[in-house]
Design an enzyme around this catalytic site. Structure first.
Site, PDB file in Angstrom:
ATOM      1  CB  CYS A  32      17.048 -16.818  30.666  1.00 45.58           C
ATOM      2  SG  CYS A  32      15.553 -16.404  31.579  1.00 45.58           S
TER       3      CYS A  32
ATOM      4  NE  ARG B  76      15.653 -14.165  28.655  1.00 40.42           N
ATOM      5  CZ  ARG B  76      14.586 -13.398  28.798  1.00 40.42           C
ATOM      6  NH1 ARG B  76      14.249 -12.551  27.844  1.00 40.42           N
ATOM      7  NH2 ARG B  76      13.835 -13.461  29.880  1.00 40.42           N
ATOM      8  N   PRO B  77      19.576 -15.486  23.100  1.00 43.09           N
ATOM      9  CG  PRO B  77      18.751 -16.179  21.029  1.00 43.09           C
ATOM     10  CD  PRO B  77      18.483 -16.284  22.504  1.00 43.09           C
TER      11      PRO B  77
ATOM     12  CG  ASP C 226      21.235 -14.666  16.890  1.00 44.81           C
ATOM     13  OD1 ASP C 226      20.630 -14.689  17.976  1.00 44.81           O
ATOM     14  OD2 ASP C 226      20.731 -15.074  15.829  1.00 44.81           O
TER      15      ASP C 226
ATOM     16  CG  ASP D  18       6.703 -11.566  29.907  1.00 43.06           C
ATOM     17  OD1 ASP D  18       7.805 -11.680  30.456  1.00 43.06           O
ATOM     18  OD2 ASP D  18       6.569 -11.236  28.719  1.00 43.06           O
TER      19      ASP D  18
END
Length: 262
Positions: A14, A19-20, A22, A204
């Site tokens: 991104c 944007r992991p 895990d 955001d």
């Protein structure tokens, strides 16, 4: 859960930051899922899931929701520690409970899920988007005038609304946490803020709030802690005459009279 296996394409990145996944994968493995990767695909297999204690290193909304949905039909009791508790997560919990799931929200930030055999369909009105509401409020804060959002929940937006009031905008709140009216001030004051997971200031809304600071009297410091590359919009604002300096994860904004088209 239904088919015992899933093959999905690996998610991309991104522009605003990594944007992991895990956190998702580590906890699904704790529940008994076997994960393998073939080229650009992730393969997951499990004969059955196991209820256990799951710990999130970071209160990820996506991981919380995925693990929650997996746990509701897993026999036994699953505890999800350091869970995200955004209003959107609580709305999902409301849906699942209405469908027959057994979920308790415990302190600190823990979800306790007792697996059930079946869920049943329900009708549910999805909650109104607090980020869309915040964007509309900021648009009027910058342009001037007044706006009424009769169905927006102000009790989901406390820190954000506090910052608007600190700028000098007048906020009217409706009964029972519902309904917001903003009357914009003609002389907004600059305010500093730090983004954080809910109930902190939403990342955001950082970019449109920065625009509001460009027109405010004085200087502000904006500290972005959620995404490492969420200042991409700054260069475009600078082209329009905004006085913004970036130093690491902080933006320093000095208000100007107006911006201009490039």
């Amino acid at each position: 859960i239904r088919f015992g296996k899933a093959d999905i394409a690996m998610p991309g990145g991104c522009l605003i930051g990594a944007r992991p996944i895990d956190i998702h994968l580590k906890n699904f493995e704790r529940m008994g899922v076997v994960l393998t990767q073939e080229a650009e695909f992730l393969n997951a297999k499990a004969d059955a899931l196991t209820a256990t204690r799951l710990v999130l290193e970071y209160p990820s909304v996506g991981a919380t929701e995925n693990l929650l949905m997996a746990a509701v039909k897993t026999p036994g009791v699953t505890r999800l520690v350091n869970a995200a508790l955004e209003p959107e997560v609580l709305d999902l919990i409301e849906v699942l409970v209405a469908m027959g799931a057994k979920i308790n929200v415990l302190a600190p930030a823990t979800l306790e899920i007792e697996g059930v055999a079946t869920l049943h369909p329900v009708t549910h009105a999805v909650m109104f988007d607090r980020l869309e509401a915040g964007s509309l409020l900021l648009a009027v804060a910058v342009a001037g005038g007044q706006i009424e959002l009769p169905q927006a929940r102000w009790d989901h937006m406390d820190v954000f609304l506090f910052k608007l009031e600190e700028m000098g905008h007048h906020i009217l709140r409706g009964p029972n946490g519902v309904g917001i009216t903003l009357i914009a001030t003609r002389e907004p004051r600059a305010v500093s803020f730090t983004t954080a997971p809910y109930p902190g200031f939403p990342t955001d809304l950082q970019a449109p709030m920065m625009v509001a600071q460009c027109f405010a009297r004085g200087s502000s410091v904006i500290h972005e802690t959620v995404f490492e590359n969420r200042f991409l919009h700054v260069r475009e604002l600078q082209k329009m005459g905004a006085q913004i300096t970036i130093k690491g994860d902080r933006a320093y904004v000095t208000g100007v009279e107006e911006l201009y088209g490039d």
